[in-house]
Design an enzyme around this catalytic site. Sequence first.
Site, PDB file in Angstrom:
ATOM      1  N   SER A  42       0.833  -1.202   0.000  1.00  0.00           N
ATOM      2  CA  SER A  42       0.000   0.000   0.000  1.00  0.00           C
ATOM      3  C   SER A  42       0.873   1.260   0.000  1.00  0.00           C
ATOM      4  O   SER A  42       1.737   1.398  -0.865  1.00  0.00           O
ATOM      5  CB  SER A  42      -0.965  -0.050   1.189  1.00  0.00           C
ATOM      6  N   ASP A 163      -6.147  -3.171  -2.145  1.00  0.00           N
ATOM      7  CA  ASP A 163      -5.020  -2.861  -1.262  1.00  0.00           C
ATOM      8  C   ASP A 163      -4.322  -4.124  -0.746  1.00  0.00           C
ATOM      9  O   ASP A 163      -4.960  -5.025  -0.214  1.00  0.00           O
ATOM     10  CB  ASP A 163      -5.559  -2.039  -0.089  1.00  0.00           C
TER      11      ASP A 163
END
Length: 280
Positions: A42, A163
Amino acid sequence: MKIDKQTGLVLEGGGMRGIFTVGVLDYFMDNNIRFSYTIGVSAGASNGISYASWQRGRSRFSNIDLLKIYNYIGLRRLLQGKGYIDLDFLFYTYPEKYYPFDYDTYFRSSERFVVVTSNCLTGKAEYYEEKKDPKKLLDVLRASCSLPVMCPVAHVNGIPMVDGGVCDAIPVRRAIEDGYKKNVIILTRNKGYRKANKDFYLPGFIYRKYPAIREQLKLRYRSYNNVLDYIDQLEAEDKAIVIRPQNPITVGRTERDVKKLSELYDEGYECGRMIKRGDF
């Protein structure tokens, strides 16, 4: 712990809290501190890529200075279908218009850089090392940062992704599997932090087509807290150096307060001093 060529660098995500990591990495670059292996998830991946291309200050610009010029976070972006954070702007416009990414340096580097994403179909983490195709590199980075619900589902080679933190929030186990038994781990939460012990509520219409990722989201707190316990163990056994914020965190995942972000960056830079050239 002695740092050598078999020591990995692990970068947690955390949205805008990742500005702490940016400060640490800028300190590393100012002092020529390099690792042969870095893995990021991320925001850890999106900020770590500028470290991998050795572009000191690039991530600080995108997280602080660019936010003043182009407000890429907010409800208006979400209503426009771009997501609460406009990732298309960050990953496809920013590298071309505002602060070019040094593909040549990155692609020539022998240092490994691994990006973590979450596969919506399998509910498992995917790990990418892309050193040839600029477009695919950007697609992978965007996917790694596609916050569930808040950002549209991303695609890599046609596969829906979200993510990377959903399936592997702090990928230290992957670093160890890749042969890096000792690691420097940069976290974006204070020591002792744990997620609340409750399932993540997700309305039935969200990710309806992706039951595997819904299950991962529902129980995410368990895997996150588990890996933090594991990191505490590694630190106690002198198998990891953990760099984390020392002051109470006031920066949120989608923080827009430039003053708060600047202060957390400065703290990260100072915490980077935990690692010294003499440790290598």
